[in-house]
Enzyme design. Structure first.
Site, PDB file in Angstrom:
ATOM      1  CG  HIS A 181      -0.276   0.034   2.340  1.00 21.70           C
ATOM      2  ND1 HIS A 181       0.497   1.090   2.900  1.00 21.70           N
ATOM      3  CD2 HIS A 181      -0.371  -1.022   3.681  1.00 21.70           C
ATOM      4  CE1 HIS A 181       0.796   0.586   4.351  1.00 21.70           C
ATOM      5  NE2 HIS A 181       0.400  -0.478   4.430  1.00 21.70           N
ATOM      6  CB  CYS A 189       1.576  -4.129   5.091  1.00 23.29           C
ATOM      7  SG  CYS A 189      -0.041  -4.615   5.684  1.00 23.29           S
TER       8      CYS A 189
END
Length: 333
Positions: A181, A189
């Site tokens: 992201h 992440c």
């Protein structure tokens, strides 16, 4: 996990450290602020990519893009210069040790390296992810489909890696919403900054909309050469990393995403078949996009032990023309 709060806490940690001697009250406040992040800082400075903290600081100060970031404002020009097109099949490779994301795009019979993006931040250390909340980024072979490109949480452009995959589930590993992201802060992440994520998400979306049902994302701890593995022979993850190496070397050798299967709880890798035109146009029309079956499954993670790849009529005819039949076989025909 996705949805972690922005990375301003890193700046706060540095300022807290600088002011400890000035004020006991301030020091107490700093400790309270950083207590729940202490383990995250420790693990990030443990072994590799120590500059992750500095990259977070640069992002918080507005010093973007990061060094070595491709010019995302010139995407069309860069595609033309590389001789590739948006919408062509892609493959992505992540190398955690060097905080790099590679974007490979199909050009003719092979995939060529289009861009290498610096990963602004990833959490954890080298090695696989085990469970929800362990602050680890995963390693292995993952596949992205259309449904994994949807808006997730506060990120308008994010890609869900698909952790846990079939291999992870076979080992009872769990977790959810492990994303690639924007921004520069996350736990579990890969944070890419917003401009880079916009380009990556756009190329993945175009490839899927043009017929690539499965976009492979190979997440490696480092470049899995024999020398690199030998240098880490004492690591508890040496066996696991060795099981990933065939996928790394297959792509390096053939220039095409290998066929990866999960067979009896283990990764099995086969070289990709050369790109070929289907010998059955009518069957292709029924599939809707003029793609051969092997083309439609490009990049998919298969479950089950590999079976012999069926040979098309055109390939069989070619083989018979190249390899003469024995008199006995010729007589039978």
């Amino acid at each position: 996990m996705a949805g972690a709060k922005p990375g301003s806490w890193v700046i706060a940690v540095g300022r807290c450290a600088a002011g400890l001697a000035a004020s006991a009250v301030f020091a107490a406040g700093c400790l309270a602020l950083t207590a729940d992040r202490a383990s995250a800082i420790t693990i990030e400075l443990k072994d590799v990519a120590e500059d992750r903290i500095e990259r977070q600081r640069a992002a918080a100060d507005g010093r973007l893009p990061l060094p070595k970031t491709p010019d995302t404002a010139r995407l069309k020009e860069r595609l033309a210069e590389a001789g590739v097109k948006s919408g062509a099949p892609i493959l992505m490779r992540i190398f955690k040790e060097t905080s790099e994301l590679e974007m490979w795009i199909e050009k003719g019979d092979r995939f060529v390296l289009f861009a290498t993006y610096p990963i602004c931040h990833w959490s954890g250390t080298l090695g696989p992810k085990f469970r929800e909340g362990d602050k680890q980024t995963p390693e292995g072979f993952y596949t992205v489909t259309q449904r994994q490109l949807r808006r997730l949480g506060r990120w308008p452009r994010a890609i869900n890696l698909g952790f846990p995959n079939a291999y992870d589930r076979a080992l009872n590993r769990d977790g959810s919403y492990i994303l690639m992201h924007g921004g520069c802060s996350s736990v579990g992440c890969f944070a890419m900054t917003n401009p880079v994520m916009s380009e990556v998400h756009g190329l993945a979306t175009a490839a899927i909309q043009s017929g690539q049902r499965y976009v492979p994302i190979h997440v490696f701890p480092f470049r899995l050469t024999d020398a690199a593995l030998a240098a880490r022979s004492t690591s508890p993850w040496h066996g696991f990393w060795s099981s990933l190496q065939p996928g790394y070397t297959s792509f390096e050798r053939t220039g095409r995403p290998p066929r990866v299967s999960v067979c009896k709880g283990q990764y099995t890798v086969e070289d990709a078949r050369p790109k070929a035109t289907s010998a059955d146009p009518e069957a292709d029309d029924k599939r809707g996009r003029g793609k051969s079956r092997s083309g439609m499954m490009l990049g998919a993670l298969h479950v089950g032990c590999p079976e012999p790849v069926p040979v098309t009529t055109a390939e069989k005819t070619h083989a018979e023309a190249v390899i003469p039949r024995s008199p006995e076989i010729a007589k039978q025909r």
